[in-house]
Motif scaffolding. Sequence first.
Motif, PDB file in Angstrom:
ATOM      1  N   THR A 111       0.836  -1.211   0.000  1.00  0.00           N
ATOM      2  CA  THR A 111       0.000   0.000   0.000  1.00  0.00           C
ATOM      3  C   THR A 111       0.863   1.250   0.000  1.00  0.00           C
ATOM      4  O   THR A 111       0.610   2.201  -0.760  1.00  0.00           O
ATOM      5  N   PHE A 112       1.886   1.248   0.846  1.00  0.00           N
ATOM      6  CA  PHE A 112       2.790   2.402   0.876  1.00  0.00           C
ATOM      7  C   PHE A 112       3.475   2.585  -0.475  1.00  0.00           C
ATOM      8  O   PHE A 112       3.580   3.711  -0.985  1.00  0.00           O
ATOM      9  N   ARG A 118       2.234   9.880  -4.420  1.00  0.00           N
ATOM     10  CA  ARG A 118       1.119  10.817  -4.366  1.00  0.00           C
ATOM     11  C   ARG A 118       1.183  11.692  -3.106  1.00  0.00           C
ATOM     12  O   ARG A 118       0.780  12.842  -3.131  1.00  0.00           O
ATOM     13  N   PHE A 119       1.703  11.116  -2.017  1.00  0.00           N
ATOM     14  CA  PHE A 119       1.657  11.825  -0.739  1.00  0.00           C
ATOM     15  C   PHE A 119       3.012  12.358  -0.272  1.00  0.00           C
ATOM     16  O   PHE A 119       3.076  13.297   0.516  1.00  0.00           O
ATOM     17  N   MET A 395      -0.680   8.671   5.442  1.00  0.00           N
ATOM     18  CA  MET A 395       0.067   9.342   4.376  1.00  0.00           C
ATOM     19  C   MET A 395      -0.611  10.646   3.962  1.00  0.00           C
ATOM     20  O   MET A 395       0.058  11.667   3.710  1.00  0.00           O
ATOM     21  N   TYR A 396      -1.929  10.618   3.894  1.00  0.00           N
ATOM     22  CA  TYR A 396      -2.685  11.825   3.549  1.00  0.00           C
ATOM     23  C   TYR A 396      -2.458  12.926   4.596  1.00  0.00           C
ATOM     24  O   TYR A 396      -2.236  14.097   4.248  1.00  0.00           O
ATOM     25  N   LEU A 397      -2.506  12.562   5.865  1.00  0.00           N
ATOM     26  CA  LEU A 397      -2.320  13.544   6.938  1.00  0.00           C
ATOM     27  C   LEU A 397      -0.895  14.088   6.946  1.00  0.00           C
ATOM     28  O   LEU A 397      -0.676  15.277   7.202  1.00  0.00           O
ATOM     29  N   ASP A 398       0.085  13.235   6.668  1.00  0.00           N
ATOM     30  CA  ASP A 398       1.472  13.702   6.553  1.00  0.00           C
ATOM     31  C   ASP A 398       1.588  14.790   5.489  1.00  0.00           C
ATOM     32  O   ASP A 398       2.273  15.811   5.673  1.00  0.00           O
ATOM     33  N   LYS A 399       0.911  14.572   4.373  1.00  0.00           N
ATOM     34  CA  LYS A 399       0.936  15.558   3.280  1.00  0.00           C
ATOM     35  C   LYS A 399       0.270  16.864   3.708  1.00  0.00           C
ATOM     36  O   LYS A 399       0.795  17.958   3.447  1.00  0.00           O
ATOM     37  N   LYS A 400      -0.886  16.778   4.364  1.00  0.00           N
ATOM     38  CA  LYS A 400      -1.615  17.986   4.778  1.00  0.00           C
ATOM     39  C   LYS A 400      -0.843  18.778   5.818  1.00  0.00           C
ATOM     40  O   LYS A 400      -0.899  20.011   5.845  1.00  0.00           O
TER      41      LYS A 400
END
Length: 460
Positions: A111-112, A118-119, A395-400
């Motif tokens: 998954t990673f 993307r992230f 991963m999404y939260l890391d990006k945000k």
Amino acid sequence: MINIYRIITVFVSIISIIFILLNYNDIPKNLLFLPLCFMLLFLSIPSFSKYNFKSIGITILNFSMLIRYSISPLLMSIYGVNLNSGLYLSEKVQSRAINLMIYEMILIFITFLLFQKRFYKSSQNKIKLIKPSKSLFSWLFVIVTLVVIFVFPEILSRYSFVWTATKLKSKEVEGISYSFLLIIVQLGHLVFTVNLINLLYKYYTKKKSLMFVILSLFVVGVSSSFMVGTSRFSIVLPLVTGLFTVFLIYKPYRRLIGLFSLVISLVLIILTSILKSKTIAGERSLSILSKGFNELNSNLQLYFSGVANVSHSLNTRLIYEPFNFDSILADLLKSVVFISKYFMDFQSAIVNYNINFYGRTGIQDQILPMVGQGYLYFGYILAPVFSIATIIIIMYLDKKIVENNSLFNIYILVYLCLKFALFNMANATILISFFTNFFVVLMVINILNKRIKLGRDTKK
């Protein structure tokens, strides 16, 4: 730092493999494959550790997986899989649990690998200039919290200030029939902390002084020292969130902040462990300092979804029916304020797991592991579904976090990211409860702060 972490991870995994080979007769024969597969995947996908110490979510996940797949098997090779509490587990079910953990591990890495581009990008090294946030509504919320405490002072009886306490208190509060009051106080505590950091940072932007950095660290250290019941999570989450936020906003002093963070974290972990060992819960539960590495073995399996915990999940299938969607919905929403009362009468995988763990009813203090929860709900193939969804959220939260430039936004995103990154110490029910009861409310406060700001700008 990243290369040092990689060397440590490979070294610990090799040591774990050697110890398992030397103690092969006392443990499940496939335990060897936990550290072996982890090391091979870790070396095959170097990007998994590439963003360590730059993004909080993937950093915590890396450390959590190192503990779960290398350090914990090392201890199991010496002391065995069975815990100091709960029913005895057969070697057959232990082997099945290990296979399920390896399956979950492989899917996490895949998954990673599929979503990393993307992230995680070069922007990870280009953190934006963070600005102080408007906080009028935040302070109003703090006032509301103080009013709640004034009307219901017994709420404070669930908190222990670890620097002066000799024994930890119970998290249960007599006379409080509304759980949302307890949540308001916990939220008020967080909001008050970020408000103080925000205020100090506002002064820092006008006058660059080390004094504001020291005061911010002092605020985080003191604020994070109020422990709810015997839950060390209630200290770890606010502590790491506060320290990482301070680390981001005071860029010139990051080495100093990093050193302080390491020291204060170790001190608080040791202090809370000693205090917990003196409580009634601590006498019955696990104390690393007083009972040695044998208890550490049990601790890591309990807190990081070890082989024993997953094994108990597999055994729970004997008394729990899969694909019971009423039961699944009830389990996932059972800790959400205002909604939980409508789901009290359905069969619960969490309750059944604790019955299987202890062999009797009346005790519900063990956390059903995330992969075990997926297994009970959806069967073997879909067992890692919650784990996979959580990795994507991390991963999404890391990006945000990297993209954001508002202090209040960053604080609550880091807080949420940390909770999800420690998913091996939780399950989907706990994370949904946390998201709805804490994160959503914090986001509403943040939106109202911005709305008040827009109103003022319009008048001008």
